[in-house]
Design a protein around this motif. Structure first.
Motif, short mmCIF file in Angstrom:
data_model
loop_
_atom_site.label_atom_id
_atom_site.label_comp_id
_atom_site.label_asym_id
_atom_site.label_seq_id
_atom_site.Cartn_x
_atom_site.Cartn_y
_atom_site.Cartn_z
N TRP A 1 -46.67 4.03 18.39
CA TRP A 1 -45.72 3.16 18.69
C TRP A 1 -46.04 1.75 18.50
CZ3 TRP A 1 -41.02 5.74 19.45
CH2 TRP A 1 -41.05 6.98 19.86
N ARG B 1 -38.38 7.13 11.21
CA ARG B 1 -37.37 6.35 11.44
C ARG B 1 -37.37 5.93 12.91
NH1 ARG B 1 -34.81 9.86 8.03
NH2 ARG B 1 -33.59 10.98 9.71
N ARG B 2 -37.38 6.97 13.90
CA ARG B 2 -37.56 6.86 15.47
C ARG B 2 -38.46 5.86 15.92
NH1 ARG B 2 -36.96 5.22 19.99
NH2 ARG B 2 -37.54 6.69 21.84
N THR C 1 -40.38 3.79 14.01
CA THR C 1 -40.30 2.49 13.25
C THR C 1 -39.15 1.87 14.21
OG1 THR C 1 -41.18 3.22 11.08
CG2 THR C 1 -39.55 1.28 11.21
N ARG C 2 -38.07 2.44 14.53
CA ARG C 2 -36.91 1.58 15.04
C ARG C 2 -37.40 1.16 16.27
NH1 ARG C 2 -33.69 -1.37 16.84
NH2 ARG C 2 -31.64 -1.14 17.40
N ALA C 3 -38.17 1.95 17.30
CA ALA C 3 -38.66 1.23 18.40
C ALA C 3 -39.77 0.28 18.19
CB ALA C 3 -39.48 2.44 19.36
N ASP D 1 -39.77 -1.81 15.76
CA ASP D 1 -39.24 -2.93 15.35
C ASP D 1 -38.28 -3.95 16.06
OD1 ASP D 1 -39.89 -2.38 12.55
OD2 ASP D 1 -38.08 -1.72 11.99
N GLU D 2 -37.73 -2.89 17.29
CA GLU D 2 -37.04 -3.64 18.34
C GLU D 2 -38.15 -4.27 19.32
OE1 GLU D 2 -33.98 -2.51 21.82
OE2 GLU D 2 -34.42 -0.86 20.17
#
Length: 137
Positions: free
Chosen positions: A15, A68-69, A71-73, A75-76
């Motif tokens: 993560w 995707r999951r 990477t989204r976490a 990035d955020e």
């Protein structure tokens, strides 16, 4: 270090992984090809789902969806340099299940801002089949 703790450390590290190729490789090593990550939905999503008569489930299944999951976490929360994830306590094992806790903290240290628990059901090869994530605080 126990096998459970080593898995927990690898799980939390993915993560925080800044390199997209290394992140993808780590996901492929951690989860089975059809592995699933199920996230306890936030209360506002649960309430909205109830209003329209459905059950809210947040799910990422398979390596592409998991990439995707994660990477989204990343990035955020991590990429902007504000937060990082760390193991929180010792991971434990019961048969083919690992329980781990993680914490989100300010980058560089500081007070814990959020704590989550993951229950990982493992395949015989030690990779994750199902990952049930709950946000505790």
């Amino acid at each position: 270090m126990s096998d459970a703790q080593e898995l927990a450390d690898r799980y939390v590290a993915v993560w925080n992984q800044p390199d997209p190729d290394a992140r993808r490789k780590a996901i492929q090593e951690l989860w089975t090809e059809d592995g699933v990550h199920l996230l306890e939905p936030p209360e506002e999503i649960v309430e909205r789902a109830e209003e329209i008569g459905v059950t809210a489930t947040l799910e990422a299944r398979g390596h592409e969806a998991l990439v995707r999951r994660v990477t989204r976490a990343y990035d955020e929360f991590v990429a902007p340099g504000q937060f990082e994830f760390r193991p929180h306590g010792e991971a434990t094992t019961l048969h083919d299940m690992v329980k781990l806790r993680w914490a989100m903290v300010p980058a560089g240290g500081g007070e814990v801002l959020a704590v989550g628990i993951d229950l990982l059901l493992l395949a015989p090869d030690g990779r994750i089949v199902s990952d049930y994530q709950f946000i505790e605080s």
